[in-house]
Design a protein around this motif. Structure first.
Motif, mmCIF file in Angstrom:
data_model
loop_
_atom_site.group_PDB
_atom_site.id
_atom_site.type_symbol
_atom_site.label_atom_id
_atom_site.label_comp_id
_atom_site.label_asym_id
_atom_site.label_seq_id
_atom_site.Cartn_x
_atom_site.Cartn_y
_atom_site.Cartn_z
ATOM 1 N N ALA A 85 -19.729 0.073 17.504
ATOM 2 C CA ALA A 85 -20.043 1.498 17.358
ATOM 3 C C ALA A 85 -18.771 2.331 17.251
ATOM 4 C CB ALA A 85 -20.891 1.951 18.545
ATOM 5 N N ALA A 86 -17.755 1.951 18.032
ATOM 6 C CA ALA A 86 -16.492 2.690 17.978
ATOM 7 C C ALA A 86 -15.831 2.543 16.620
ATOM 8 C CB ALA A 86 -15.556 2.192 19.078
ATOM 9 N N GLU A 87 -15.883 1.328 16.061
ATOM 10 C CA GLU A 87 -15.280 1.115 14.741
ATOM 11 C C GLU A 87 -16.050 1.886 13.672
ATOM 12 O OE1 GLU A 87 -12.518 -0.149 14.544
ATOM 13 O OE2 GLU A 87 -12.265 -1.542 16.189
ATOM 14 N N VAL A 124 0.818 -1.206 0.000
ATOM 15 C CA VAL A 124 0.000 0.000 0.000
ATOM 16 C C VAL A 124 0.855 1.260 0.000
ATOM 17 C CG1 VAL A 124 -1.797 1.269 1.260
ATOM 18 C CG2 VAL A 124 -1.826 -1.225 1.230
ATOM 19 N N GLU A 125 2.039 1.166 0.601
ATOM 20 C CA GLU A 125 2.802 2.370 0.907
ATOM 21 C C GLU A 125 3.196 3.180 -0.327
ATOM 22 O OE1 GLU A 125 7.005 -0.114 1.381
ATOM 23 O OE2 GLU A 125 6.275 1.155 2.990
ATOM 24 N N ASN A 126 3.343 2.526 -1.481
ATOM 25 C CA ASN A 126 3.772 3.242 -2.679
ATOM 26 C C ASN A 126 2.612 3.723 -3.532
ATOM 27 O OD1 ASN A 126 6.558 2.869 -2.151
ATOM 28 N ND2 ASN A 126 6.449 0.786 -2.943
ATOM 29 N N LEU A 127 1.389 3.562 -3.050
ATOM 30 C CA LEU A 127 0.220 3.914 -3.850
ATOM 31 C C LEU A 127 -0.400 5.243 -3.441
ATOM 32 C CD1 LEU A 127 -1.474 0.424 -4.183
ATOM 33 C CD2 LEU A 127 0.043 1.571 -5.781
ATOM 34 N N GLY A 128 0.217 5.962 -2.524
ATOM 35 C CA GLY A 128 -0.231 7.307 -2.212
ATOM 36 C C GLY A 128 -1.182 7.401 -1.039
ATOM 37 N N LEU A 129 -1.430 8.658 -0.633
ATOM 38 C CA LEU A 129 -2.240 8.930 0.546
ATOM 39 C C LEU A 129 -3.679 8.468 0.372
ATOM 40 C CD1 LEU A 129 -2.654 10.229 3.304
ATOM 41 C CD2 LEU A 129 -2.924 12.435 2.155
ATOM 42 N N ASP A 130 -4.260 8.695 -0.811
ATOM 43 C CA ASP A 130 -5.658 8.306 -1.022
ATOM 44 C C ASP A 130 -5.854 6.810 -0.816
ATOM 45 O OD1 ASP A 130 -6.491 10.854 -1.495
ATOM 46 O OD2 ASP A 130 -6.394 10.712 -3.683
ATOM 47 N N ARG A 131 -4.911 6.009 -1.313
ATOM 48 C CA ARG A 131 -5.045 4.559 -1.153
ATOM 49 C C ARG A 131 -4.933 4.152 0.312
ATOM 50 N NH1 ARG A 131 -4.405 -0.017 -4.331
ATOM 51 N NH2 ARG A 131 -5.034 -1.787 -3.053
ATOM 52 N N ILE A 132 -4.036 4.776 1.049
ATOM 53 C CA ILE A 132 -3.905 4.477 2.472
ATOM 54 C C ILE A 132 -5.183 4.861 3.215
ATOM 55 C CG2 ILE A 132 -2.672 5.138 4.588
ATOM 56 C CD1 ILE A 132 -0.132 5.301 2.948
ATOM 57 N N ARG A 133 -5.751 6.015 2.866
ATOM 58 C CA ARG A 133 -7.014 6.426 3.489
ATOM 59 C C ARG A 133 -8.116 5.415 3.196
ATOM 60 N NH1 ARG A 133 -6.605 12.631 1.262
ATOM 61 N NH2 ARG A 133 -5.487 13.563 3.015
ATOM 62 N N ASP A 134 -8.196 4.972 1.955
ATOM 63 C CA ASP A 134 -9.220 3.992 1.593
ATOM 64 C C ASP A 134 -9.018 2.679 2.340
ATOM 65 O OD1 ASP A 134 -10.542 5.699 -0.128
ATOM 66 O OD2 ASP A 134 -9.461 5.015 -1.921
ATOM 67 N N GLU A 135 -7.763 2.261 2.483
ATOM 68 C CA GLU A 135 -7.472 1.034 3.224
ATOM 69 C C GLU A 135 -7.945 1.164 4.674
ATOM 70 O OE1 GLU A 135 -6.018 -2.017 2.474
ATOM 71 O OE2 GLU A 135 -6.397 -1.406 0.415
ATOM 72 N N ALA A 136 -7.690 2.316 5.281
ATOM 73 C CA ALA A 136 -8.104 2.525 6.667
ATOM 74 C C ALA A 136 -9.620 2.483 6.797
ATOM 75 C CB ALA A 136 -7.576 3.875 7.167
ATOM 76 N N ARG A 137 -10.303 3.090 5.858
ATOM 77 C CA ARG A 137 -11.767 3.077 5.900
ATOM 78 C C ARG A 137 -12.302 1.651 5.769
ATOM 79 N NH1 ARG A 137 -14.883 6.669 1.549
ATOM 80 N NH2 ARG A 137 -13.743 5.238 0.197
ATOM 81 N N GLN A 138 -11.689 0.852 4.881
ATOM 82 C CA GLN A 138 -12.118 -0.535 4.714
ATOM 83 C C GLN A 138 -11.812 -1.357 5.960
ATOM 84 O OE1 GLN A 138 -13.843 -1.792 1.981
ATOM 85 N NE2 GLN A 138 -14.122 -3.489 3.421
ATOM 86 N N MET A 139 -10.667 -1.098 6.596
ATOM 87 C CA MET A 139 -10.318 -1.802 7.826
ATOM 88 C C MET A 139 -11.381 -1.612 8.898
ATOM 89 S SD MET A 139 -6.218 -1.015 8.113
ATOM 90 C CE MET A 139 -6.123 -1.561 9.828
ATOM 91 N N GLU A 140 -11.819 -0.379 9.066
ATOM 92 C CA GLU A 140 -12.809 -0.108 10.109
ATOM 93 C C GLU A 140 -14.171 -0.689 9.762
ATOM 94 O OE1 GLU A 140 -11.912 0.918 12.924
ATOM 95 O OE2 GLU A 140 -9.875 1.271 12.246
ATOM 96 N N SER A 141 -14.513 -0.682 8.484
ATOM 97 C CA SER A 141 -15.772 -1.291 8.061
ATOM 98 C C SER A 141 -15.760 -2.789 8.339
ATOM 99 C CB SER A 141 -16.001 -1.028 6.566
ATOM 100 O OG SER A 141 -17.180 -1.658 6.115
ATOM 101 N N ASP A 142 -14.630 -3.453 8.039
ATOM 102 C CA ASP A 142 -14.496 -4.885 8.322
ATOM 103 C C ASP A 142 -14.616 -5.163 9.818
ATOM 104 O OD1 ASP A 142 -14.058 -5.369 5.631
ATOM 105 O OD2 ASP A 142 -11.876 -5.354 5.812
ATOM 106 N N ALA A 143 -13.924 -4.362 10.615
ATOM 107 C CA ALA A 143 -13.944 -4.579 12.062
ATOM 108 C C ALA A 143 -15.343 -4.364 12.637
ATOM 109 C CB ALA A 143 -12.940 -3.647 12.744
ATOM 110 N N GLN A 144 -16.032 -3.348 12.147
ATOM 111 C CA GLN A 144 -17.398 -3.093 12.618
ATOM 112 C C GLN A 144 -18.296 -4.295 12.340
ATOM 113 O OE1 GLN A 144 -19.395 0.116 10.617
ATOM 114 N NE2 GLN A 144 -21.343 -0.254 11.652
ATOM 115 N N ARG A 145 -18.190 -4.847 11.131
ATOM 116 C CA ARG A 145 -19.019 -5.989 10.759
ATOM 117 C C ARG A 145 -18.705 -7.198 11.637
ATOM 118 N NH1 ARG A 145 -17.137 -6.531 6.165
ATOM 119 N NH2 ARG A 145 -18.395 -4.952 5.132
ATOM 120 N N PHE A 146 -17.421 -7.388 11.943
ATOM 121 C CA PHE A 146 -17.023 -8.492 12.800
ATOM 122 C C PHE A 146 -17.635 -8.371 14.187
ATOM 123 C CE2 PHE A 146 -13.777 -9.582 16.110
ATOM 124 C CZ PHE A 146 -14.042 -10.944 16.148
ATOM 125 N N TYR A 147 -17.534 -7.179 14.798
ATOM 126 C CA TYR A 147 -18.057 -7.007 16.149
ATOM 127 C C TYR A 147 -19.581 -7.130 16.187
ATOM 128 C CZ TYR A 147 -13.504 -5.709 17.980
ATOM 129 O OH TYR A 147 -12.206 -5.741 18.381
#
Length: 325
Positions: A142-144, A98-121
């Motif tokens: 709720a926190a995720e 992810v690191e070489n794909l720019g800030l937008d990609r990192i932001r999108d990855e973070a958003r997807q991470m939290e969506s996954d975690a929310q669904r898990f909880y």
């Protein structure tokens, strides 16, 4: 182990202790990922780096709360269970992808991470038999969700985006997960794996009807196998990849089409006419796969072309050499 059958546990088969242990290890991993993102962004985007540091600290707090719950209910020894041990559980891309794909990609990855975690909880809370644990898991969901909004704010910080655009983005991600990824995997498997048996048969027999029958059997058989494998490997409950039936259909149909594309020309009775048309179809298939990888999977086009076209050419050559031997 039976080929095609995952050796990993399904989420529904986990004990409640294992669910809590899985949540602990996931929080540990996510905190490390966020700190890695913060370190990557610190020099150029210090504000974004601070946000990721804060998100990592909150994940640490979630982990401590989960450890306290585990200690109270199950004791000090926490079972070793991680994401890769559970079928269909959401995966995290390595930071170096992810690191070489720019800030937008990192932001999108973070958003997807939290969506996954929310669904898990949310899913884990429904399975808990302990009231206090269920409350904690609900609070963490709720926190995720709040984290996902926070990560989404990072995406829109320097980009003008409205609600409609965000909804379209979410729909596009779901479309890619449910249809494009399994369909692309099927198309690649069907197009490439059937090259050797079809062209080996063609050059060994120079009989177009026999070649068509072998090609049809290989394509349909591969489609059935890929379809069932995709549907059985992940029920979509945790990964968010959507209905296993839809993914199985996508994978199975595209696998069959990938193979039938260069089997159908052998309905033509003239061997060399059929073979030349089949060569042309193979060329179009392989370049189409490279384009789809570039368009939907964000794979650099020339890298995708090199991997797919070179791999397909090697399989094709193997089939021709074996058939001519």
């Amino acid at each position: 182990m039976i080929p095609g059958i995952s050796h990993r546990k399904r989420f529904s088969d986990l004990s409640e202790q294992e669910v809590v242990a899985l949540a602990i290890s996931s929080e540990e991993d996510d905190a490390r990922i966020y700190r890695s993102y913060a370190e990557l962004l610190r020099s150029e985007f210090p504000a974004s780096a601070s946000v990721f540091e804060g998100m990592a600290a909150e994940e640490d707090g979630h982990r401590r709360a989960l450890v306290d719950v585990h200690t109270r209910r199950f004791g000090e020894t926490i079972p070793l269970i991680r994401r890769e041990h559970v079928a269909g559980f959401y995966a995290r891309r390595p930071v170096w992808l992810v690191e070489n794909l720019g800030l937008d990609r990192i932001r999108d990855e973070a958003r997807q991470m939290e969506s996954d975690a929310q669904r898990f909880y949310e899913t884990a809370a429904k399975t808990s038999t302990d009231a206090a644990t269920r409350v904690l898991l609900g609070d963490l969901a709720a926190a995720e969700a709040g984290h996902e909004k926070r990560a989404g704010d990072l995406v829109t910080e320097n980009v003008n985006t409205d609600v409609d655009a965000l909804e379209k983005d979410a729909a596009h991600r779901q479309f890619v997960l449910t249809w494009v990824q399994p369909g692309l995997a099927g198309l690649m498997d069907g197009s490439v794996s059937t090259l050797a048996p079809i062209f080996a048969t063609a050059f060994a027999t120079q009989d177009t009807w026999t070649t068509f029958l072998v090609g049809s059997a290989a394509s349909i058989g591969a489609g059935i196998s890929m379809g069932f494998t995709e549907a059985a490997s992940d029920d979509g409950q945790i990964s968010g990849r959507g209905s296993p039936i839809k993914r199985g259909i996508s994978s199975g149909v595209m696998t069959t089409l990938g193979g039938m594309g260069h089997a159908l020309p052998y309905l033509i009775t003239d061997f060399w006419t059929a073979t030349l048309i089949a060569f042309a179809v193979v060329f179009i298939e392989l370049w189409a796969i490279a384009w789809i990888q570039n368009r939907y999977m964000q794979t650099p086009f020339f890298r995708a072309a090199f991997q797919v076209v070179l791999g397909g050419a090697l399989v094709l050559a193997a089939g021709m050499i074996i058939g001519s031997g």
